[in-house]
Design a protein around this motif. Structure first.
Motif, PDB file in Angstrom:
ATOM      1  N   SER A 163       0.835  -1.203   0.000  1.00  0.00           N
ATOM      2  CA  SER A 163       0.000   0.000   0.000  1.00  0.00           C
ATOM      3  C   SER A 163       0.869   1.252   0.000  1.00  0.00           C
ATOM      4  CB  SER A 163      -0.919   0.001   1.226  1.00  0.00           C
ATOM      5  OG  SER A 163      -1.848  -1.058   1.171  1.00  0.00           O
ATOM      6  N   ILE A 164       1.965   1.203   0.740  1.00  0.00           N
ATOM      7  CA  ILE A 164       2.894   2.335   0.775  1.00  0.00           C
ATOM      8  C   ILE A 164       3.556   2.510  -0.587  1.00  0.00           C
ATOM      9  CG2 ILE A 164       4.995   3.239   1.847  1.00  0.00           C
ATOM     10  CD1 ILE A 164       4.206   1.622   4.368  1.00  0.00           C
ATOM     11  N   ALA A 165       3.982   1.399  -1.181  1.00  0.00           N
ATOM     12  CA  ALA A 165       4.618   1.458  -2.499  1.00  0.00           C
ATOM     13  C   ALA A 165       3.661   2.027  -3.544  1.00  0.00           C
ATOM     14  CB  ALA A 165       5.094   0.067  -2.907  1.00  0.00           C
ATOM     15  N   LEU A 170       4.697   3.328  -7.220  1.00  0.00           N
ATOM     16  CA  LEU A 170       5.479   2.169  -7.654  1.00  0.00           C
ATOM     17  C   LEU A 170       4.565   1.020  -8.063  1.00  0.00           C
ATOM     18  CD1 LEU A 170       8.148   2.174  -4.784  1.00  0.00           C
ATOM     19  CD2 LEU A 170       8.471   3.001  -7.127  1.00  0.00           C
ATOM     20  N   LYS A 171       5.032   0.216  -8.989  1.00  0.00           N
ATOM     21  CA  LYS A 171       4.326  -1.013  -9.352  1.00  0.00           C
ATOM     22  C   LYS A 171       4.551  -2.022  -8.234  1.00  0.00           C
ATOM     23  CE  LYS A 171       5.235  -0.274 -14.287  1.00  0.00           C
ATOM     24  NZ  LYS A 171       5.910  -0.821 -15.490  1.00  0.00           N
ATOM     25  N   THR A 172       3.537  -2.833  -7.940  1.00  0.00           N
ATOM     26  CA  THR A 172       3.661  -3.779  -6.834  1.00  0.00           C
ATOM     27  C   THR A 172       3.362  -5.206  -7.282  1.00  0.00           C
ATOM     28  OG1 THR A 172       1.358  -3.377  -6.180  1.00  0.00           O
ATOM     29  CG2 THR A 172       3.057  -2.047  -5.107  1.00  0.00           C
ATOM     30  N   PRO A 173       4.083  -6.190  -6.746  1.00  0.00           N
ATOM     31  CA  PRO A 173       3.815  -7.596  -7.060  1.00  0.00           C
ATOM     32  C   PRO A 173       2.627  -8.116  -6.252  1.00  0.00           C
ATOM     33  CG  PRO A 173       5.685  -7.416  -5.574  1.00  0.00           C
ATOM     34  CD  PRO A 173       5.268  -6.012  -5.901  1.00  0.00           C
ATOM     35  N   VAL A 183       9.997  -8.049  -1.734  1.00  0.00           N
ATOM     36  CA  VAL A 183      10.815  -6.837  -1.819  1.00  0.00           C
ATOM     37  C   VAL A 183      11.706  -6.869  -3.057  1.00  0.00           C
ATOM     38  CG1 VAL A 183      12.648  -5.504  -0.699  1.00  0.00           C
ATOM     39  CG2 VAL A 183      10.754  -6.412   0.661  1.00  0.00           C
ATOM     40  N   ASN A 184      12.294  -8.021  -3.352  1.00  0.00           N
ATOM     41  CA  ASN A 184      13.135  -8.126  -4.544  1.00  0.00           C
ATOM     42  C   ASN A 184      12.315  -7.944  -5.820  1.00  0.00           C
ATOM     43  OD1 ASN A 184      15.592  -8.539  -3.216  1.00  0.00           O
ATOM     44  ND2 ASN A 184      15.280 -10.751  -3.069  1.00  0.00           N
ATOM     45  N   SER A 185      11.090  -8.480  -5.837  1.00  0.00           N
ATOM     46  CA  SER A 185      10.215  -8.306  -6.998  1.00  0.00           C
ATOM     47  C   SER A 185       9.794  -6.852  -7.147  1.00  0.00           C
ATOM     48  CB  SER A 185       8.972  -9.193  -6.863  1.00  0.00           C
ATOM     49  OG  SER A 185       9.306 -10.562  -6.896  1.00  0.00           O
ATOM     50  N   LEU A 186       9.538  -6.190  -6.020  1.00  0.00           N
ATOM     51  CA  LEU A 186       9.174  -4.775  -6.039  1.00  0.00           C
ATOM     52  C   LEU A 186      10.281  -3.955  -6.696  1.00  0.00           C
ATOM     53  CD1 LEU A 186       7.228  -2.497  -5.040  1.00  0.00           C
ATOM     54  CD2 LEU A 186       8.565  -2.471  -2.917  1.00  0.00           C
ATOM     55  N   LYS A 187      11.511  -4.233  -6.326  1.00  0.00           N
ATOM     56  CA  LYS A 187      12.650  -3.518  -6.903  1.00  0.00           C
ATOM     57  C   LYS A 187      12.788  -3.817  -8.390  1.00  0.00           C
ATOM     58  CE  LYS A 187      17.603  -2.739  -6.187  1.00  0.00           C
ATOM     59  NZ  LYS A 187      18.775  -3.066  -5.320  1.00  0.00           N
ATOM     60  N   GLU A 188      12.635  -5.083  -8.756  1.00  0.00           N
ATOM     61  CA  GLU A 188      12.785  -5.483 -10.156  1.00  0.00           C
ATOM     62  C   GLU A 188      11.688  -4.884 -11.030  1.00  0.00           C
ATOM     63  OE1 GLU A 188      13.012  -9.595 -12.845  1.00  0.00           O
ATOM     64  OE2 GLU A 188      12.844  -9.691 -10.655  1.00  0.00           O
ATOM     65  N   MET A 189      10.446  -4.904 -10.546  1.00  0.00           N
ATOM     66  CA  MET A 189       9.325  -4.387 -11.330  1.00  0.00           C
ATOM     67  C   MET A 189       9.454  -2.892 -11.611  1.00  0.00           C
ATOM     68  SD  MET A 189       6.039  -6.343  -9.655  1.00  0.00           S
ATOM     69  CE  MET A 189       4.875  -5.469 -10.710  1.00  0.00           C
ATOM     70  N   ASN A 190      10.164  -2.186 -10.738  1.00  0.00           N
ATOM     71  CA  ASN A 190      10.329  -0.741 -10.899  1.00  0.00           C
ATOM     72  C   ASN A 190      11.701  -0.365 -11.434  1.00  0.00           C
ATOM     73  OD1 ASN A 190       7.760   0.615  -9.680  1.00  0.00           O
ATOM     74  ND2 ASN A 190       8.260  -1.077  -8.293  1.00  0.00           N
ATOM     75  N   GLY A 191      12.410  -1.358 -11.965  1.00  0.00           N
ATOM     76  CA  GLY A 191      13.693  -1.104 -12.600  1.00  0.00           C
ATOM     77  C   GLY A 191      14.755  -0.573 -11.658  1.00  0.00           C
ATOM     78  N   GLY A 192      14.561  -0.807 -10.362  1.00  0.00           N
ATOM     79  CA  GLY A 192      15.540  -0.327  -9.392  1.00  0.00           C
ATOM     80  C   GLY A 192      15.587   1.182  -9.263  1.00  0.00           C
ATOM     81  N   ARG A 193      14.565   1.876  -9.761  1.00  0.00           N
ATOM     82  CA  ARG A 193      14.561   3.344  -9.698  1.00  0.00           C
ATOM     83  C   ARG A 193      14.700   3.802  -8.258  1.00  0.00           C
ATOM     84  NH1 ARG A 193       8.291   5.261 -10.526  1.00  0.00           N
ATOM     85  NH2 ARG A 193       9.175   7.255  -9.862  1.00  0.00           N
ATOM     86  N   GLN A 194      15.436   4.892  -8.063  1.00  0.00           N
ATOM     87  CA  GLN A 194      15.708   5.374  -6.717  1.00  0.00           C
ATOM     88  C   GLN A 194      14.884   6.600  -6.342  1.00  0.00           C
ATOM     89  OE1 GLN A 194      20.142   5.603  -6.999  1.00  0.00           O
ATOM     90  NE2 GLN A 194      20.074   4.309  -5.196  1.00  0.00           N
TER      91      GLN A 194
END
Length: 202
Positions: A163-165, A170-173, A183-194
């Motif tokens: 919900s926070i993402a 951000l896109k969420t799994p 968490v790793n999927s969350l990072k991957e789905m968003n291209g690691g954007r910072q």
């Protein structure tokens, strides 16, 4: 997605709390060092994802006696203090077991192990400017206040940080993953954007 033994639920000695907090603060400051020199003018395009803002939300996963636990750290990059938010069943093992069948009362603050770097299994940190951070942090606190129950299938720790993402754009799994994988999927789905920027209407 977390269960805790009775010993884990006992109140640690004050010195142990201070040590864990110091370790967490050192990690937070180490992951986001303060720039002591004037920053050079960036040649990157806006939204390139490499710039870092003065505030952050860190999506994290750690080990636990069961599947693990997902939660967030958030705060200011120039300060050591961190705030923690996550969704766990309130109590010991029994509420966790019952929570696989129905909803049980929840806790939304720091739980055992959230401040211990050695338990960390995944992390995805995003940065915000000050106006967006104020909105995001207010949303996190509102989410904590409006999340009175926990359930393993629906209102679990992954759904909470998801919900926070989503609020951050951000896109969420799907939430039915191990916290580390989530968490790793969350990072991957968003291209690691910072760097993230909230929509104008938020």
């Amino acid at each position: 997605m977390e269960t805790r033994t009775g010993s884990e639920r006992s109140i640690p000695h004050k010195r142990e709390i201070h040590k864990r907090t110091a370790d967490a603060n050192a990690l937070a400051s180490g992951e986001a060092p303060i720039e002591s020199k004037p920053a050079r003018q960036s040649t990157r395009k806006p939204g390139s994802g490499s710039a870092k803002g003065p505030y952050y939300v860190d999506f994290r996963a750690r080990t636990a006696a069961s599947w693990g636990h997902a939660f967030v750290w958030y705060g200011k990059t120039s300060e050591r203090a961190v705030e923690v938010a996550g969704l766990t069943p309130a109590g010991d093992t029994l509420p966790y077991i019952i929570g696989h069948l129905t909803w049980v009362p929840s806790e939304t603050g720091a739980s055992y192990g959230d401040l211990d770097p050695q338990y960390l299994t995944a992390s995805y940190r995003v940065y915000l400017n000050e106006p967006d951070a104020k909105k995001a942090f207010a949303y996190i606190k509102k989410l904590q206040a409006s999340s009175p129950v926990w359930n393993a299938e629906t209102t679990n720790c992954n759904a909470f940080i998801g919900s926070i993402a989503s609020f951050l754009g951000l896109k969420t799994p799907v939430r039915w993953k191990r916290p580390e994988d989530y968490v790793n999927s969350l990072k991957e789905m968003n291209g690691g954007r910072q760097m993230v920027q909230l929509a104008a209407e938020q």
